[in-house]
Design an enzyme around this catalytic site. Sequence first.
Site, mmCIF file in Angstrom:
data_model
loop_
_atom_site.group_PDB
_atom_site.id
_atom_site.type_symbol
_atom_site.label_atom_id
_atom_site.label_comp_id
_atom_site.label_asym_id
_atom_site.label_seq_id
_atom_site.Cartn_x
_atom_site.Cartn_y
_atom_site.Cartn_z
ATOM 1 N NE ARG A 37 -3.880 -1.723 2.721
ATOM 2 C CZ ARG A 37 -5.134 -1.615 2.261
ATOM 3 N NH1 ARG A 37 -5.486 -0.516 1.606
ATOM 4 N NH2 ARG A 37 -6.006 -2.572 2.465
ATOM 5 N N GLY A 42 -2.403 -1.119 6.985
ATOM 6 C CA GLY A 42 -3.264 -2.177 6.483
ATOM 7 C C GLY A 42 -4.713 -1.775 6.303
ATOM 8 N N GLY A 272 -18.241 -11.448 5.102
ATOM 9 C CA GLY A 272 -17.064 -11.917 5.828
ATOM 10 C C GLY A 272 -15.779 -11.569 5.112
ATOM 11 N NE ARG A 273 -11.211 -8.203 6.312
ATOM 12 C CZ ARG A 273 -11.105 -7.265 5.368
ATOM 13 N NH1 ARG A 273 -12.184 -6.601 4.977
ATOM 14 N NH2 ARG A 273 -9.937 -6.979 4.823
ATOM 15 C CB ALA A 321 -7.462 -4.412 14.470
ATOM 16 C CG HIS A 449 -23.173 7.007 41.504
ATOM 17 N ND1 HIS A 449 -24.112 6.251 40.848
ATOM 18 C CD2 HIS A 449 -23.822 8.118 41.954
ATOM 19 C CE1 HIS A 449 -25.278 6.873 40.900
ATOM 20 N NE2 HIS A 449 -25.135 8.011 41.573
#
Length: 470
Positions: A37, A42, A272-273, A321, A449
């Site tokens: 790339r 990525g 999906g991958r 990741a 809280h």
Amino acid sequence: MADYDFDVLVIGAGPGGYVAAIRAAQLGLRVACAESRETLGGTCLNVGCIPSKAMLHASEYFDAAANGTMAKMGIKVTPELDLPTMHAQRSHAVKQLTGGIAFLFKKNKVEWLKGRGSFVDAHSVAVGDRVVTAKDIVIATGSSVAPLPGVEVDNDKQVVVDSTGALELARVPGHMVVIGGGVIGLELGSVWRRLGARVTCVEFLDQILPGFDGEIRKESNRIFKKQGIDFRLSTKVTAVSVDGDKAILTVEPAAGGAVETIEADCVLVSIGRRPNTAGLALDKAGLAANQRGQIEIDHDFRTGVPGIWAIGDVVPGPMLAHKAEDEGIAVAENIAGRHGIVNHDVIPSVVYTWPEIAGVGLTEEAARESGTGTGGEIKVGKFPMMANSRAKTNHEPDGFVKIIADAQTDRVLGVWAIASVAGTMIAEAGLAMEFGATSEDIAYTCHAHPTHSEAIKEAAMAVQGKAIHV
């Protein structure tokens, strides 16, 4: 000893690869990283996790203004969508973060080899017109969008797109059909639903979010329906045709039945991958991918060939990741002679919709079926977000926290949550499980809280029937 160009060569600069390269360099090794790339990081940083979260965050503001949530709090506005600016801020975030990785490479003296890597032999890799050698090689090439047979994706036309194309749409589609009810499809479908699209999600299974806890899946479906997403479950897509700027989907029940057609302005294919192992010439290194296209490894991330390691989406396990990052650190430390380890039983999963959906450890179904609890028995505690004071003040009533524990030892086996900040809340659960905490450990830990995380404390108290605010 052979004279190598580098001690370590990492193939791929995604979350696993760049982290492995930096950590190996920190440990005093000569490191190079091959990446084709134009920018590092990525899929995650360039066209995945980061840009999608930028669009999710921006679209949340728009939706809060458009659906009356802001008006309920005394803020009256009439929103106007400026999509080019929304895209620009997304691109700016990506540029900053990918540039940050390049800076870290320089800082840690990691050499970036610009090009696609493929094996010449077990210690040699061709990158462009150069062949480099390394004593140890880490395969971290990540994954790509899985294609749907018979459906052609053309991101340039912006009619049938994948997750990358869905981030670049130049206009809000009138009707978007998302094929696949998993994490990526629900996140990107949510973006365009908030910005004005009518969204239909077609899922082959009988419920969305496969792999998540059953109650979480059902409640998520209910919430998304309330938000306006239409679901066609137990339905398969058999064909997608494009006519000008429209798409026609042919669908039928998964079990067989009457065929229908759905017209859409945009179709997002999100089923999906798949691992990026093609093109690596694994055979030249003495390796072969399994039937799923993955590279098999041992507990220390070693492949079957000495000196070759693999991490991230190319190995079995969830394609996440943060899993890849942890594996990147561990593999670098193992190469350097240290003891790197990842507890794969405690890897959180998050869906960054509104509200967020998160889980770590076992689902209730898995815990019961596997008999993981001592004697096979478990206990479950739940607490609704509508009873949480911070969620109430923030107008965030949807969701709950669920804790699954061993009935005899009380050790926490799994934690699942639907809440506006569930992705942040789940870190507490992961830390507790890493240290072998019991539900009582969590219940007796003081939580600030008012915070959303008090719901985790209350769910832990509910395991033993001690919840206060329900």
